[in-house]
Motif scaffolding. Sequence first.
Motif, PDB file in Angstrom:
ATOM      1  N   LYS A 175       0.836  -1.201   0.000  1.00 57.61           N
ATOM      2  CA  LYS A 175       0.000   0.000   0.000  1.00 57.61           C
ATOM      3  C   LYS A 175       0.869   1.248   0.000  1.00 57.61           C
ATOM      4  O   LYS A 175       0.575   2.224  -0.703  1.00 57.61           O
ATOM      5  CB  LYS A 175      -0.928  -0.002   1.218  1.00 57.61           C
ATOM      6  N   ALA A 176       1.953   1.226   0.772  1.00 57.72           N
ATOM      7  CA  ALA A 176       2.870   2.365   0.792  1.00 57.72           C
ATOM      8  C   ALA A 176       3.508   2.566  -0.579  1.00 57.72           C
ATOM      9  O   ALA A 176       3.639   3.701  -1.057  1.00 57.72           O
ATOM     10  CB  ALA A 176       3.944   2.153   1.857  1.00 57.72           C
ATOM     11  N   GLN A 177       3.910   1.486  -1.221  1.00 57.57           N
ATOM     12  CA  GLN A 177       4.522   1.591  -2.546  1.00 57.57           C
ATOM     13  C   GLN A 177       3.533   2.127  -3.571  1.00 57.57           C
ATOM     14  O   GLN A 177       3.923   2.827  -4.511  1.00 57.57           O
ATOM     15  CB  GLN A 177       5.062   0.230  -2.982  1.00 57.57           C
ATOM     16  N   ARG A 178       2.262   1.826  -3.377  1.00 58.96           N
ATOM     17  CA  ARG A 178       1.238   2.278  -4.323  1.00 58.96           C
ATOM     18  C   ARG A 178       0.844   3.735  -4.089  1.00 58.96           C
ATOM     19  O   ARG A 178       0.672   4.502  -5.042  1.00 58.96           O
ATOM     20  CB  ARG A 178      -0.003   1.382  -4.204  1.00 58.96           C
ATOM     21  N   LEU A 179       0.725   4.133  -2.824  1.00 61.24           N
ATOM     22  CA  LEU A 179       0.214   5.463  -2.503  1.00 61.24           C
ATOM     23  C   LEU A 179       1.306   6.510  -2.324  1.00 61.24           C
ATOM     24  O   LEU A 179       1.057   7.703  -2.513  1.00 61.24           O
ATOM     25  CB  LEU A 179      -0.634   5.399  -1.226  1.00 61.24           C
ATOM     26  N   LEU A 180       2.498   6.074  -1.932  1.00 54.49           N
ATOM     27  CA  LEU A 180       3.587   7.016  -1.637  1.00 54.49           C
ATOM     28  C   LEU A 180       4.694   6.847  -2.669  1.00 54.49           C
ATOM     29  O   LEU A 180       5.808   6.453  -2.350  1.00 54.49           O
ATOM     30  CB  LEU A 180       4.130   6.768  -0.223  1.00 54.49           C
ATOM     31  N   GLN A 181       4.395   7.154  -3.899  1.00 54.67           N
ATOM     32  CA  GLN A 181       5.321   6.846  -4.980  1.00 54.67           C
ATOM     33  C   GLN A 181       6.451   7.862  -5.120  1.00 54.67           C
ATOM     34  O   GLN A 181       7.487   7.555  -5.704  1.00 54.67           O
ATOM     35  CB  GLN A 181       4.550   6.741  -6.302  1.00 54.67           C
ATOM     36  N   SER A 182       6.269   9.070  -4.614  1.00 53.53           N
ATOM     37  CA  SER A 182       7.275  10.118  -4.796  1.00 53.53           C
ATOM     38  C   SER A 182       8.191  10.206  -3.585  1.00 53.53           C
ATOM     39  O   SER A 182       7.727  10.494  -2.475  1.00 53.53           O
ATOM     40  CB  SER A 182       6.597  11.476  -5.016  1.00 53.53           C
ATOM     41  N   PHE A 183       9.483   9.969  -3.780  1.00 56.15           N
ATOM     42  CA  PHE A 183      10.440  10.157  -2.700  1.00 56.15           C
ATOM     43  C   PHE A 183      10.527  11.657  -2.397  1.00 56.15           C
ATOM     44  O   PHE A 183      10.535  12.490  -3.294  1.00 56.15           O
ATOM     45  CB  PHE A 183      11.809   9.624  -3.084  1.00 56.15           C
ATOM     46  N   GLY A 184      10.592  11.997  -1.121  1.00 60.20           N
ATOM     47  CA  GLY A 184      10.578  13.396  -0.723  1.00 60.20           C
ATOM     48  C   GLY A 184       9.176  13.912  -0.467  1.00 60.20           C
ATOM     49  O   GLY A 184       9.003  15.058  -0.053  1.00 60.20           O
ATOM     50  N   LEU A 185       8.174  13.062  -0.695  1.00 58.74           N
ATOM     51  CA  LEU A 185       6.784  13.437  -0.435  1.00 58.74           C
ATOM     52  C   LEU A 185       6.588  13.676   1.060  1.00 58.74           C
ATOM     53  O   LEU A 185       7.017  12.875   1.886  1.00 58.74           O
ATOM     54  CB  LEU A 185       5.857  12.316  -0.907  1.00 58.74           C
ATOM     55  N   GLU A 186       5.945  14.780   1.406  1.00 58.27           N
ATOM     56  CA  GLU A 186       5.701  15.071   2.814  1.00 58.27           C
ATOM     57  C   GLU A 186       4.480  14.288   3.298  1.00 58.27           C
ATOM     58  O   GLU A 186       3.422  14.300   2.659  1.00 58.27           O
ATOM     59  CB  GLU A 186       5.509  16.570   3.026  1.00 58.27           C
ATOM     60  N   VAL A 187       4.658  13.590   4.415  1.00 53.38           N
ATOM     61  CA  VAL A 187       3.599  12.761   4.987  1.00 53.38           C
ATOM     62  C   VAL A 187       3.428  13.117   6.459  1.00 53.38           C
ATOM     63  O   VAL A 187       4.353  13.622   7.101  1.00 53.38           O
ATOM     64  CB  VAL A 187       3.919  11.257   4.844  1.00 53.38           C
ATOM     65  N   LEU A 188       2.248  12.854   6.968  1.00 50.66           N
ATOM     66  CA  LEU A 188       1.966  13.083   8.384  1.00 50.66           C
ATOM     67  C   LEU A 188       1.907  11.734   9.087  1.00 50.66           C
ATOM     68  O   LEU A 188       1.043  10.908   8.792  1.00 50.66           O
ATOM     69  CB  LEU A 188       0.637  13.822   8.551  1.00 50.66           C
ATOM     70  N   VAL A 189       2.841  11.500   9.992  1.00 48.13           N
ATOM     71  CA  VAL A 189       2.831  10.286  10.809  1.00 48.13           C
ATOM     72  C   VAL A 189       2.102  10.623  12.101  1.00 48.13           C
ATOM     73  O   VAL A 189       2.521  11.521  12.841  1.00 48.13           O
ATOM     74  CB  VAL A 189       4.262   9.799  11.107  1.00 48.13           C
ATOM     75  N   ASP A 191      -2.781   2.050   9.057  1.00 46.77           N
ATOM     76  CA  ASP A 191      -3.336   2.286   7.722  1.00 46.77           C
ATOM     77  C   ASP A 191      -2.747   3.578   7.160  1.00 46.77           C
ATOM     78  O   ASP A 191      -2.119   4.361   7.888  1.00 46.77           O
ATOM     79  CB  ASP A 191      -4.860   2.380   7.766  1.00 46.77           C
ATOM     80  N   ILE A 192      -2.955   3.787   5.863  1.00 47.48           N
ATOM     81  CA  ILE A 192      -2.469   4.987   5.176  1.00 47.48           C
ATOM     82  C   ILE A 192      -3.641   5.640   4.457  1.00 47.48           C
ATOM     83  O   ILE A 192      -4.330   4.991   3.663  1.00 47.48           O
ATOM     84  CB  ILE A 192      -1.358   4.649   4.164  1.00 47.48           C
ATOM     85  N   ASP A 193      -3.870   6.906   4.754  1.00 45.18           N
ATOM     86  CA  ASP A 193      -4.908   7.696   4.085  1.00 45.18           C
ATOM     87  C   ASP A 193      -4.214   8.672   3.147  1.00 45.18           C
ATOM     88  O   ASP A 193      -3.576   9.626   3.600  1.00 45.18           O
ATOM     89  CB  ASP A 193      -5.748   8.439   5.127  1.00 45.18           C
ATOM     90  N   ASP A 194      -4.313   8.434   1.854  1.00 42.46           N
ATOM     91  CA  ASP A 194      -3.586   9.271   0.897  1.00 42.46           C
ATOM     92  C   ASP A 194      -4.308  10.575   0.578  1.00 42.46           C
ATOM     93  O   ASP A 194      -3.759  11.433  -0.123  1.00 42.46           O
ATOM     94  CB  ASP A 194      -3.328   8.499  -0.402  1.00 42.46           C
ATOM     95  N   LYS A 195      -5.520  10.765   1.100  1.00 39.27           N
ATOM     96  CA  LYS A 195      -6.294  11.966   0.774  1.00 39.27           C
ATOM     97  C   LYS A 195      -6.042  13.123   1.735  1.00 39.27           C
ATOM     98  O   LYS A 195      -6.263  14.279   1.390  1.00 39.27           O
ATOM     99  CB  LYS A 195      -7.793  11.638   0.755  1.00 39.27           C
ATOM    100  N   GLY A 196      -5.600  12.830   2.958  1.00 38.09           N
ATOM    101  CA  GLY A 196      -5.353  13.894   3.919  1.00 38.09           C
ATOM    102  C   GLY A 196      -6.617  14.590   4.371  1.00 38.09           C
ATOM    103  O   GLY A 196      -7.728  14.073   4.225  1.00 38.09           O
ATOM    104  N   ASP A 197      -6.451  15.794   4.917  1.00 36.77           N
ATOM    105  CA  ASP A 197      -7.606  16.565   5.381  1.00 36.77           C
ATOM    106  C   ASP A 197      -7.311  18.050   5.228  1.00 36.77           C
ATOM    107  O   ASP A 197      -6.311  18.441   4.620  1.00 36.77           O
ATOM    108  CB  ASP A 197      -7.959  16.202   6.832  1.00 36.77           C
TER     109      ASP A 197
END
Length: 235
Positions: free
Chosen positions: A39-53, A171-177
């Motif tokens: 799921k991470a490989q599918r949703l987080l494809q761009s290295f350097g992408l900012e994510v909220l943990v 889980d990973i929510d790729d849509k954010g808020d």
Amino acid sequence: MLYQPKNDDVLFTFFGVSKRIRQRSLSAEVRRKLVVKRKAQRLLQSFGLEVLVRDASDDRYPYADETQREKLRARRWCIYRYEGCHHDGLHVLRHRHLAFLDDDGVAWDFAECMDDSAPHKNPWRTEDDEKLMDQVAAARANAMTIWDALPEKNRAWFEEYLVLPYESVIDIDDKGDEWFEGPHIYVGEFDPVRGPFRDYRRVRLCTIGQWSARHAEANPEARVKKFPRVEALGP
């Protein structure tokens, strides 16, 4: 001889051990890790992408506790730059410094007074954070002057990565808020000191050449002085 499928009931009755149960548990654990990784490989494809943990159990989100000075107590969520899937989990950038690597590939140094790992947008940035960023920006300009004067073959980056175990990801929510539009990575409860991450970090020291980059061990004993130290900055 006891560890045969036909003896599983005997093992469980007398020793509380079941090979079938252990195998099912292991299979479920492996499947869950693979689900998270894919799921991470599918949703987080761009290295350097900012994510909220973020800690899924912290119901204070998105409002930090202003009575707490320590960030991990004030809010159990933080923005990082995602840097890919590895054998031990998801790696996110924690520190990124201008650095020097000598021709011998041993002697090195880094600009500890600056740090390029900060997210571009952070709705939870405090006034103290803003002041610190101003100080870091000034230190970065000074470090960049030193770095630019180095031969290109000796210019490098020194980076530290936090390691988020696959088993810690819920889980990973790729849509954010509306607070943070990037992907949200929901994790289990934070450790009071290191959050949801492993107790070690990945370190990378590498020169900037795209085709002739040199990697080296960041050995503290081999560190020389090319950049100012934090204590040398003064008020």
